[in-house]
Design a protein around this motif. Structure first.
Motif, PDB file in Angstrom:
ATOM      1  N   ASP A 141       0.813  -1.221   0.000  1.00 16.87           N
ATOM      2  CA  ASP A 141       0.000   0.000   0.000  1.00 16.87           C
ATOM      3  C   ASP A 141       0.847   1.273   0.000  1.00 16.87           C
ATOM      4  OD1 ASP A 141       0.942  -0.191   2.567  1.00 16.87           O
ATOM      5  OD2 ASP A 141      -1.031  -0.490   3.495  1.00 16.87           O
ATOM      6  N   ARG A 191      -7.791  -0.987   0.807  1.00 18.50           N
ATOM      7  CA  ARG A 191      -7.571  -1.296   2.228  1.00 18.50           C
ATOM      8  C   ARG A 191      -6.103  -1.147   2.561  1.00 18.50           C
ATOM      9  NH1 ARG A 191      -7.814  -5.381  -1.176  1.00 18.50           N
ATOM     10  NH2 ARG A 191      -6.571  -7.257  -0.882  1.00 18.50           N
ATOM     11  N   GLU A 192      -5.818  -1.074   3.861  1.00 12.95           N
ATOM     12  CA  GLU A 192      -4.419  -1.084   4.292  1.00 12.95           C
ATOM     13  C   GLU A 192      -3.907  -2.487   4.090  1.00 12.95           C
ATOM     14  OE1 GLU A 192      -2.762   0.256   8.027  1.00 12.95           O
ATOM     15  OE2 GLU A 192      -4.376   1.746   8.116  1.00 12.95           O
ATOM     16  N   ARG A 234      -0.077  -4.458   3.601  1.00  9.31           N
ATOM     17  CA  ARG A 234       1.361  -4.353   3.391  1.00  9.31           C
ATOM     18  C   ARG A 234       1.970  -5.611   2.792  1.00  9.31           C
ATOM     19  NH1 ARG A 234       3.861  -1.722   8.880  1.00  9.31           N
ATOM     20  NH2 ARG A 234       2.058  -0.474   9.464  1.00  9.31           N
ATOM     21  N   ARG A 242       7.769   2.765   5.071  1.00  3.94           N
ATOM     22  CA  ARG A 242       7.196   3.370   6.278  1.00  3.94           C
ATOM     23  C   ARG A 242       8.262   3.892   7.239  1.00  3.94           C
ATOM     24  NH1 ARG A 242       2.816   0.236   4.829  1.00  3.94           N
ATOM     25  NH2 ARG A 242       0.772   0.889   5.632  1.00  3.94           N
ATOM     26  N   PRO A 271      -8.221   4.250   3.495  1.00  3.20           N
ATOM     27  CA  PRO A 271      -7.061   3.479   3.962  1.00  3.20           C
ATOM     28  C   PRO A 271      -5.708   3.974   3.432  1.00  3.20           C
ATOM     29  CG  PRO A 271      -8.832   2.014   3.288  1.00  3.20           C
ATOM     30  CD  PRO A 271      -9.272   3.394   2.933  1.00  3.20           C
ATOM     31  N   LEU A 272      -5.671   4.459   2.220  1.00  4.16           N
ATOM     32  CA  LEU A 272      -4.376   4.854   1.660  1.00  4.16           C
ATOM     33  C   LEU A 272      -4.119   6.357   1.762  1.00  4.16           C
ATOM     34  CD1 LEU A 272      -4.104   2.591  -1.523  1.00  4.16           C
ATOM     35  CD2 LEU A 272      -3.754   2.045   0.886  1.00  4.16           C
TER      36      LEU A 272
END
Ligand SMILES: [Zn+2]
Lengths: 571, 541
Positions: free
Chosen positions: B86, B140-141, B143, B277, B407-408
């Motif tokens: 994401d 959606r989140e 990863r 991140r 979410p993003l």
């Protein structure tokens, strides 16, 4: 009835044997190089192809097969649905004779699978995954061209240890061509560190201060192959496969030989990926040399303390090992030996919840049975008639000039005297089979069913583990390693109203009902060492006088066991 | 259920595939862009460094300007993005770098000079499977890659995923009324929840759950969705080994093993920059305090100046304010520095709403971070950053409200911000290239000691700002030393024929060789290392 059964077994035995072929007569007062090992494994497989499979886990750095033997009596549950033990050897290539212990174990189990009921039962209950040689490249190099007691330990992926842009260009050389790398010494007029022992010209001793020595020791046989002024500074490989496992792995600056990342070598990756893919493995045994030790982790002092319940399991096996293996001591790696990050046994226990030992094969005290004695020269002379001694011989060395080459060969020190190898194989196997025999063995009896109201019943059932190893190590339960066990119930034409595990002493035990999925109870801690777990369900079956129930207990490391009213299943 | 299906049907035409946005490419587009234009810079070389679990290629593009050395032989900066599915801004920015660098080089001859002797290698999408899964919707989140992970350890894989219950194309949050809940309505804005502070007698009245059902009936909502392993936690060095998001081993995944192998197998990689991140550029990470063989918890003290210089350049070129600690946690840049000794940097690229005096609907100035995001979304984005709360009748929880930040939204800026980000990163990347170590041979002097014997003095100079290796690299022995030697080696009369140089923290060092030869004889002084282009100087005695 029992007598009849054994009679039948006796009668059947020759017939089945004929179908599989005879168990080969293997000798264990010798060492097996790669070709001999392949041949012996093939002969064992041919003796019982239904029970013993050979599989390649992949290729070594130099392209040799990593041959795994999978041994399980097909009369038992499928091999992946039962508890298993992993046995390996020679991850350090110079630590050769663990391979013979593996081979002996396979041979012994085949040879005795009809004769000894205990062995027969073990083969029906347990799966053996045996990798006789984790590091075939280095072990083969030890045989030929040549090795020392200490070399080659590493895997043989080239590594530029002296940072000169060339890899593996200056290793030891078998200058006198006798198949062993022995020592070089030079006679000097002054400054010598050693002198010849007066009544034994084969040996040297250190001189004390004030005395004049006659020799300086120049290290292992070799020349300065790359002309950089150093001798033997960049030999084959140069890392340590048994520091390359995940978990407490540390990079090179903190653990020498660690490799670039965990499982970066084909040999370790094959082992690691196999262990990940086989959660039924509940025991690991690795054979190393030497020192007469039964080792467990942790590998370093600042590791998380291991739970007491698991330490008790280890201690009981360790004490059994000290009985089975005279002169061996049960020790903790970090506390009693040294710090090692990234070892296979720490990975197996700390990451995968598997009880794991390393045996350091052969104790010096075994030479003459006395703990304070380890005189290899005398033993070689008196008991083995000089078999392991290369007489000192002159050699003209390109760098050091006139020197002498000689001393004890690679075949003594780590390798036991070969006449003692069968005993070494048998006793170490006995310890490992003790470990295997203590893999969890579950039983699930008929439940107690008690009517509560019309169509409503209380069902209580119990799973018993009669062995030392729990189905889940306490560490696995603490960290949620692998899956919990599951205790399930099905009711024909009815439903499960409530359920939970029972806790507390007998007669006063209490149910702890779960909020969800009462028909499938999670048992995070598994069935403990020689313990039991009990569960209670309330089931509703309209109009029935007694419910038709099926029970099932699923455990990754304890196997699957089921019970039903109509047919007793023991799968 | 029937109601849900109808709602989905009605909304379907409104769902837009976020991948359709050309600014934010999907895995196919990333591959197409890389293959079609191997380098907006004139030199480009595309390599496949591995394949994902679902067999998608993981591609690396090496680019630079023509120069004396072929591009494969130059020191390079490795720019890695798309470890988390994401984090789309990373992929978009990395992919736009070659073009942005070309623009910068056209306008600035110093940049052109740098790009003609160094190279930039981009790996814009390490996790193509995760991105493909994300783009299949709903938003959606997400990863992870698609490595199997039984999150709730019940023996069933991915049986209780987050779901878009209200059919708006987004998986957000469910606000569940709960008299014992830990959260209460934020005084700043009723759309936000904040923790109730028991010590101040505040009462909570909600808890939050991810939008979803309890498909497996275990009492947990949306606790076991598809995938996977968080690739930016799937490296060794730091972190909790029992954290299931980190995978069963570090590295365990084909994607992370491929990236680790690429880093280790290419010694010309001189530094690493990761878009993800993590952040060690908007401040300076504190120095290591661990002792002995314990894993370091920060850079070695001798390496801290290198991190602070990078942070200073980052502030000059791509400013994003903030303070931070970046203890090793198994991220890729942690592996690059703590295990391999490479200077390794990380930035999320986007971490704050753009500055501006956006007010909340109440007219108040937003104080909390959430309120600032909300105010920015309301004022500048027509509310697109927040899915408004709407009542929903949940099959097991009863009446709830569904909504929350898209979410993003807080991870990826609006597409119109991307070109400026790429330009800023092009400036930062060239700043990093300018800092890289750059050995050269200077001042070869000859002195006759006696007839037939000479002393040759060679001065090795580092023209770059960073030392030849970090202190961590020297400790690990992972960064090969430079070998300084005289050829023919037989000419060396005394001492070793070559000198190894590991770090050279000073800017220059002089080496002496005593050699045999007559005046007029020619010798060569060689500087060799897998990490730097080879150098040689001729010596006339
Ligand atoms: Zn060993």
């Amino acid at each position: 009835m029992k007598r009849l059964a054994s009679l039948l077994l006796l009668l059947l035995a020759p017939a089945t044997r004929a179908a599989g072929g005879a168990v080969p007569e293997l000798r264990f007062d010798r060492l097996y190089d790669g070709a001999a090992l392949t041949e012996a494994l093939g002969a064992l497989r041919d003796a019982w192809p239904e029970g013993l499979r050979l599989e390649s886990l992949g290729k070594s750095s130099q392209g040799r097969d990593l041959t795994l033997a999978i041994l399980a009596d097909p009369a038992g549950p499928p091999e992946r649905d039962r508890p298993a033990i992993w046995i390996d050897a020679a991850i350090h290539g110079n630590e050769v004779q663990g391979t013979e212990v593996c081979l002996y174990t396979l041979w012994y189990l085949l040879e005795n699978r009809r004769r000894l009921p205990e062995i027969a039962a073990l083969l029906r209950r347990v799966t053996f995954y045996v990798l006789p040689c984790v590091n075939p490249d280095a072990r083969e190099h030890w045989f030929a061209p040549a090795g020392t007691p200490e070399f080659p330990r590493s895997g043989l992926e080239p590594l530029d240890e002296d940072h000169d842009g060339l890899a593996d260009e200056d290793g030891p050389d078998d200058l006198d061509g006798d198949g062993s790398i022995t020592l070089m010494r030079k006679r000097v007029a002054s400054g010598g560190t050693h002198r010849t022992v007066r009544d034994d010209p084969r040996r040297m001793e250190l001189v004390t201060s004030g005395q004049e020595g006659e020799w300086i020791i120049l290290g292992w046989e070799g020349i300065d192959n790359d002309g950089d002024g150093e001798v033997n500074e960049d030999g084959p490989g140069g890392y340590d496969l048994n520091r390359n496992f995940p978990g407490d792995w540390r990079p090179e600056g903190f653990q020498g030989g660690a490799g670039a990342w965990p499982l970066c070598y084909p040999e370790t990756r094959a082992v690691g990926d196999f262990l990940f893919a086989h959660p039924n493995i509940a025991a690991v045994q690795s054979y190393h040399t030497w020192g007469g030790m039964i080792l467990r982790g942790p590998g370093h002092a600042d590791a998380e303390p291991w739970p007491e319940a698991d330490r008790e399991v280890y201690d009981e096996l360790g004490r059994a090992g000290e009985r089975i293996l005279p002169h061996y001591r049960y020790l903790v790696l970090a506390k009693d030996l040294y710090t090692a990050y990234g070892s296979l046994i720490a990975f197996a226990y700390e990451n995968l919840g598997i009880f794991a030992f390393t045996n350091e094969l052969f104790a010096d005290a075994q030479y003459d049975g006395r703990p304070d004695s380890s005189d290899r020269h005398r033993f070689d002379a008196e008991v083995e008639f000089g078999a392991h001694f290369a007489a000192w011989r002159p050699f003209s060395h390109p760098r050091y000039g006139d020197i002498e080459i000689g001393g004890l060969r690679k075949t003594i020190g780590r390798v036991p005297p070969l006449f003692m190898l069968p005993e070494l194989c048998h006793r170490n196997m006995a310890f490992t089979l003790k470990h295997a025999s203590e893999l969890p063995e579950l039983s699930l009896g008929p439940p107690e069913v008690q009517p509560i109201a019309p169509g409503l019943f209380r069902v209580r059932a119990e799973v018993v583990n009669r062995r030392l190893l729990p189905t889940r190590s306490a560490l696995a339960a603490r960290h949620g390693i692998g899956l919990p066990d599951f205790f399930s119930i099905e009711v024909d034409g009815g439903r499960v109203v409530a359920g939970g595990l029972l806790h507390g002493p007998p007669m006063r035990e209490r149910a702890e009902p779960v909020a969800h999925e009462p028909q499938r109870l999670r048992v995070e801690r598994g069935v403990s060492s020689r313990g039991r777990i009990r569960a209670e369900w309330i089931v509703a079956v309209e109009g029935a006088t007694s419910p038709a129930i099926r029970l099932r207990y699923d455990s990754q490391k304890g196997g699957t066991i089921a019970w039903s009213a109509s047919e007793r299943e023991n799968r | 259920m029937g109601k849900l299906a109808v709602a989905l049907l009605i909304l379907l035409p409104l769902l837009s595939d976020p991948g359709a946005d050309p600014a934010y490419p999907g895995p196919g587009e990333v591959e197409a862009v890389l293959r079609a234009t191997p380098g907006d810079l004139p030199l480009g070389r595309l390599a496949e460094i591995g394949r994902s679990r679902q067999d998608r290629p993981i591609l690396a593009l090496l680019s630079g300007l023509p120069g004396p050395l072929p591009i494969e032989g130059r020191p390079r900066l490795l720019v890695v993005a798309g470890l988390a599915a994401d984090h789309r801004v990373g992929t978009a920015t990395a992919l736009a770098l070659p073009k942005a660098l070309a623009r910068l080089a056209a306008a600035d001859s110093a940049v052109a000079e740098l790009l003609s002797r160094c190279a930039v290698e981009i790996v814009p999408l390490v996790n193509p499977d995760g991105l493909a899964a994300l783009l299949a919707g709903p938003e959606r989140e997400f990863r992870g890659n698609l490595g199997p992970r039984d999150d709730d350890r019940d023996g069933r894989l991915d049986e209780d995923p987050p779901r878009d219950l209200d059919g708006d194309g987004f998986v957000t949050w469910m606000r569940v009324p709960d008299p014992a809940g830990p959260l209460r309505i934020s005084p700043e804005d009723p759309r936000l929840l904040v923790p109730a502070d028991g010590s101040r007698f505040e009462r909570g009245s909600f808890h939050l759950l991810p939008e979803g059902l309890d498909s497996d009936g275990d009492g947990e909502v949306a606790e076991d969705g598809p995938g996977g392993v968080d690739l930016d936690r799937n490296f060794p060095c730091g972190g909790d080994r029992y954290d299931p998001r980190r995978g069963p081993a570090q590295p365990s995944e084909p994607e992370s093993r491929a990236l680790a192998g690429h880093l280790v197998g290419n010694p010309l990689i001189a530094a690493v920059l990761v878009y993800g991140r993590h952040d060690n550029l908007s401040g300076v990470p504190p120095a290591n305090r661990a002792q002995g063989r314990a894993m370091p918890d920060g850079p070695f003290p001798d390496d801290v100046p290198l991190f602070s210089e990078a942070a200073r350049r980052f502030a000059d070129t791509a400013a994003t304010p903030g303070a931070l600690a970046d203890p090793p946690a198994g991220a890729f840049h942690h592996f690059a520095y703590f295990c391999r000794g490479l200077p390794a940097f990380a930035t999320p690229l986007f971490r704050e709403p753009p500055a501006g005096d956006h007010l909340l609907p109440s007219g108040a100035k937003p104080a909390s971070a959430d309120a600032r995001w909300l105010a920015w979304s309301d004022a500048a984005l027509d509310g697109a950053g927040f899915r408004s709360l709407a009542p929903f009748d949940h099959p097991t929880l009863g009446p709830v409200e569904i909504g929350g930040f898209a979410p993003l939204f807080r991870l990826n800026p609006p597409p119109d911000a991307l070109p400026a980000l790429a330009d800023a990163q092009a400036r930062f990347v060239t700043a990093l290239l300018g800092l890289l170590p750059r050995p050269s041979l200077r001042a070869v002097e000859v002195r006759e000691l006696a007839p037939g014997a000479h002393e040759v003095r060679v001065t090795l100079v580092n023209e770059g700002a960073f030392p030849l290796a970090t202190a961590m690299g020297e400790r690990q022995r992972t960064l090969a030393p430079l070998r300084l030697s005289v050829e023919p080696a037989a000419a060396v009369l005394a001492g070793p024929t070559q000198a190894l140089v590991w770090r050279l923290p000073e800017s220059a060092r002089t080496f002496r060789f005593t050699v045999a030869g007559m005046p007029g004889d020619r010798l060569r002084v060689l500087l060799a290392s897998p990490r730097f282009p080879p150098l040689e100087a001729e010596v006339i005695l």
